[in-house]
Write a protein that holds these residues in place. Structure first.
Motif, PDB file in Angstrom:
ATOM      1  N   LEU A   1      -4.743 -11.249 -22.576  1.00 29.98           N
ATOM      2  CA  LEU A   1      -5.072 -12.654 -22.355  1.00 29.98           C
ATOM      3  C   LEU A   1      -6.584 -12.868 -22.342  1.00 29.98           C
ATOM      4  O   LEU A   1      -7.098 -13.863 -22.854  1.00 29.98           O
ATOM      5  N   GLU A   2      -7.303 -11.901 -21.745  1.00 31.82           N
ATOM      6  CA  GLU A   2      -8.753 -12.015 -21.685  1.00 31.82           C
ATOM      7  C   GLU A   2      -9.359 -12.030 -23.083  1.00 31.82           C
ATOM      8  O   GLU A   2     -10.278 -12.805 -23.370  1.00 31.82           O
TER       9      GLU A   2
ATOM     10  N   CYS B   1     -11.153 -17.688 -28.166  1.00 33.92           N
ATOM     11  CA  CYS B   1     -11.286 -19.136 -27.950  1.00 33.92           C
ATOM     12  C   CYS B   1     -12.743 -19.494 -27.694  1.00 33.92           C
ATOM     13  O   CYS B   1     -13.269 -20.467 -28.236  1.00 33.92           O
TER      14      CYS B   1
ATOM     15  N   GLU C   1      -3.168  -5.243 -17.139  1.00 36.07           N
ATOM     16  CA  GLU C   1      -2.148  -6.137 -17.663  1.00 36.07           C
ATOM     17  C   GLU C   1      -2.727  -7.405 -18.296  1.00 36.07           C
ATOM     18  O   GLU C   1      -2.187  -7.946 -19.241  1.00 36.07           O
ATOM     19  N   THR C   2      -3.844  -7.870 -17.751  1.00 40.17           N
ATOM     20  CA  THR C   2      -4.368  -9.171 -18.204  1.00 40.17           C
ATOM     21  C   THR C   2      -5.328  -9.042 -19.383  1.00 40.17           C
ATOM     22  O   THR C   2      -5.843 -10.040 -19.848  1.00 40.17           O
TER      23      THR C   2
ATOM     24  N   MET D   1       0.831  -1.195   0.000  1.00 38.97           N
ATOM     25  CA  MET D   1       0.000   0.000   0.000  1.00 38.97           C
ATOM     26  C   MET D   1       0.868   1.248   0.000  1.00 38.97           C
ATOM     27  O   MET D   1       0.575   2.224  -0.674  1.00 38.97           O
TER      28      MET D   1
ATOM     29  N   LEU E   1      -8.876 -15.327 -24.665  1.00 39.08           N
ATOM     30  CA  LEU E   1      -9.866 -16.268 -24.142  1.00 39.08           C
ATOM     31  C   LEU E   1     -11.211 -16.077 -24.832  1.00 39.08           C
ATOM     32  O   LEU E   1     -11.901 -17.031 -25.175  1.00 39.08           O
TER      33      LEU E   1
END
Lengths: 289, 42, 411
Positions: free
Chosen positions: B15-16, B22, B11-12, B1, B19
């Protein structure tokens, strides 16, 4: 449009805009009193447990036998008989004593959880419990990030037990019993604004004595009780992973969605029923006959 | 903190989205698979 | 005067006759359930005279046990079939599912009465249960307030949906017409309410963020709960109708077996899609929350057991079973799905709740007996109603998406 009119118009527009933003935000009611709180300086606490005794006597709860019960040997939590307990920690900087009780959050999870308004965040800050409303569902216990509300499991007529910051005293501006009983001024009662200044001043004046953090400043959106410590707070039993979001915010979006769904779904479903209806069906829609 | 360094909260996302692609491919495959069963009947 | 007295007399004897038990008294189910129910009632007596501590293993750390985690949270998910099927039949007019709509709605209604009703056992001060209703303490800031209201309204809606059957049972033609006319409205209200309280049960745990294992906590818990209630409900309908079909065989006409298989295959297709979406939701949240590091160790393995073993596997089985019309495989998939939903609900409310705390909650045997009492009582009432009212006997609708057929069957 001449200059004067333009200014008049823009002035009016900005006033209207200001009024609008004031209306839209959920700010405090103008003139509302500031919350009371308590600053706990754990470097000053000597573990005498006068606060435990004072709390028990003041609130008609269990009064511990401080001289003989050896309670500091074990790590305790508050329970249905005691609203406050002092724990002993052996740390890198020697013995530390920490008084724990309800943190009296700025935006408490327990009051947001309560479906009968038995838990109440009073205008002056203390979070209190109303016996005549509570149905004993214990959702406040599930929601409280500090596990403060306690339940009398062994009674047919159980109560929720938690520190109410001596509401009968603080509601008229007096100190809570524990603060009054503290012989070393480890506890200071006041408004958070003033308590924060005291706390910051102590850290500033003795930068080597304290960790540079005031627990409760931002935790779970800010709490009424604030803590100063000589060692990292993890070492004296505080959770550091609770975040700074007020807990009621976690359910806010869902509760926002409720009227949206109840507004939209029935109409959509009725519409689908009409859309799928064959042209010469003898049924006449919602009203059957 | 008490850190004062940059944190990328998205950041993700890459990747999302992978998915998601897919998912759509699998969705088509699943539909074709189940539809084939219905054709058998007739 | 005499006629009125006569009518009263006949009504009285009608009810007296209906209350008399039907069928054999000594059946395996009766032999097991009667002692359990008696024990449960005795335990409940001690629970209400000596407090929750006397009969449960609840503690200050673990305020909610299986009376909430199983009875309410899981029981309501299992009852989701009623809103899914009424949506299919009354909104989308899928006539195929007509034959099971009455039993499903009855099951939904009873599940709410019993499982949501079991909440009262868990309340410390149940005499105040009326407070959020009568308005002296509207805690509308609470998710539980919403859930409580929705339970009540939904029970009413389900009762209205089922009321045509009751009027048929009593032979009240005028009342039946009124009950029929209310069906669609009750259905629409019921579906809207279901959406919210199925997800609302998940929203109860939103503020328990620091207590639930991060693999199970998500800000999207409400959406997970809603989507999983669809396939939980469907699986329960498959499970329940399979058993009902055996138990109440003599009530069903010829061809009912083939018709039921056709229905089950249709339901399996719906479950496949719902689980497919759910599975990818789970994966999306997993990626979004960057939970790769959590997958190690016991909790990771337990999570994978739930998501792979009891979501992905039954989904594949549903898809396979519906394509190849293998009803047996579909039934296995339904049971696996029910276990999966049970695991998921218990994980969030009990097992992975306070996962990092030494003081773990394990249900007391008396809690389990009371839970079984609730389940068995529900089955008793269900059986009582099915044996008396036209629930299974004819593949009739409740209200009437198809009025003509309705009237023919009436006359």
């Amino acid at each position: 449009m001449n200059r004067r009119n333009f200014f008049r118009l823009s002035g009016m527009a900005s006033i209207a805009l200001m009024a609008k933003t004031a209306e839209a935000s959920h700010g405090p009611r103008p003139g509302a009193p500031e919350f009371w709180g308590v600053l706990v300086d754990t470097t000053r606490c000597i573990g005498c447990r006068s606060c435990e005794v004072a709390c028990g006597e003041e609130n008609g709860m269990f009064v511990p036998d401080v001289e003989n019960d050896g309670a500091l040997e074990t790590l305790r939590t508050t329970d249905e008989t005691q609203w406050t307990v002092v724990n002993h920690f052996e740390t890198s900087k020697g013995d530390v004593f920490v008084k724990r009780q309800c943190m009296h959050c700025w935006q408490p999870a327990c009051t947001a959880a309560c479906l009968t308004k038995a838990m109440e965040k009073t205008e002056l800050g203390p979070v209190i419990w109303h016996e005549n409303r509570c149905m004993g569902c214990r959702f406040c216990m599930v929601s409280c990030p500090f596990d403060v509300p306690k339940f009398e499991y062994d009674s047919w007529n159980p109560k929720i037990q938690k520190c109410i910051m001596c509401w009968h005293r603080t509601s008229v501006g007096d100190k809570p019993a524990c603060v009054e009983s503290c012989p070393t001024d480890a506890l200071i009662f006041g408004h958070k604004r003033d308590l924060m200044e005291i706390a910051r001043m102590r850290i500033y004046n003795h930068p080597e004595k304290y960790v540079h953090k005031i627990y409760g400043e931002h935790e779970v959106g800010g709490t009424g009780w604030l803590y100063l410590s000589a060692v990292p707070f993890e070492e004296i039993g505080f959770r550091m992973d609770l975040g700074t979001t007020p807990y009621p915010e976690y359910t806010k979006d869902f509760l926002y969605g409720v009227p949206l769904v109840l507004l939209g779904f029935p109409a959509l479903l009725a519409g689908m029923n009409l859309m799928t209806r064959p042209e010469n069906d003898e049924e006449s829609g919602v009203h059957g006959e | 903190m008490e850190t004062y360094s940059y944190v990328n909260i998205f950041e993700t996302k890459g990747l999302e989205y992978i998915l998601l692609i897919c998912f759509m491919v699998m969705m088509v495959l699943l539909f074709r698979y189940m539809r084939a069963g219905m054709r058998d009947k007739s | 005067m005499a006629r009125v007295a006569d009518e009263r007399q006949s009504l009285f004897s009608f009810f007296k006759d209906q209350l008399r038990p039907r069928g054999k008294l000594i059946t395996p189910f009766n032999v097991i359930s009667i002692p359990v129910i008696i024990a449960g009632v005795i335990i409940l007596f001690f629970r209400f005279t000596q407090g929750l501590g006397a009969t449960t293993n609840l503690s200050q750390q673990n305020p909610w046990g299986i009376w909430i985690g199983f009875d309410v949270v899981t029981g309501v998910a299992f009852a989701g079939g009623a809103y899914v099927l009424t949506f299919a039949v009354y909104v989308m007019r899928m006539d195929k599912f007509h034959p099971i709509i009455r039993a499903t709605v009855l099951n939904g209604f009873l599940a709410y009465v019993f499982y949501a009703g079991a909440l009262v056992f868990d309340l410390g001060r149940p005499w105040h249960v009326i407070n959020p209703v009568i308005g002296n303490a509207f805690g509308y800031n609470s998710v539980l307030f919403l859930v409580a209201w929705h339970f009540m309204l939904y029970m009413t809606a389900e009762f209205v949906e089922f009321s045509p059957v009751i009027t048929e049972w009593l032979g009240l033609k005028k009342a039946r017409r009124v009950a029929n006319s209310l069906t669609l409205a009750a259905v629409i209200l019921g579906i809207s309410l279901s959406t919210l309280h199925q997800s609302g049960l998940g929203a109860l745990f939103l503020m328990a963020k620091p207590k639930i294992h991060p693999l199970w906590y998500s800000e999207f818990i409400p959406i997970f709960f809603f989507v999983s209630s669809i396939f939980a409900g469907i699986s329960m309908v498959i499970f329940e109708s399979t058993i009902s079909h055996r138990v109440f065989k003599m009530q069903m006409g010829p061809g009912s077996h083939e018709r039921l298989n056709e229905i089950i295959i249709g339901l399996a297709r719906g479950a496949t899609i719902a689980m497919f979406v759910y599975y990818f939701f789970k994966a999306l949240i997993f990626i979004h929350d960057d939970q790769w590091a959590l997958i190690k160790g016991f909790w990771g393995a337990w999570y994978l057991t739930e998501v792979l073993g009891f979501v992905l596997v039954p989904m594949v089985l549903f898809a396979y079973g519906s394509r190849h019309k293998a009803v047996g495989i579909i039934k296995i998939a339904a049971v696996l799905t029910l276990i999966g939903v049970l695991l998921n609900r218990l994980n969030i409310s009990v097992i992975a709740f306070n996962w990092n705390v030494a003081d773990k909650y394990i249900p007391h045997w008396m809690e389990i007996v009371v839970t079984l009492t609730v389940v068995f009582s529900e089955i008793w009432i269900f059986r009582w109603i099915v044996n008396r009212m036209p629930v299974m006997r004819e593949p009739g609708a409740l209200g009437s998406p198809n009025r003509k057929r309705e009237l023919q069957s009436l006359n």
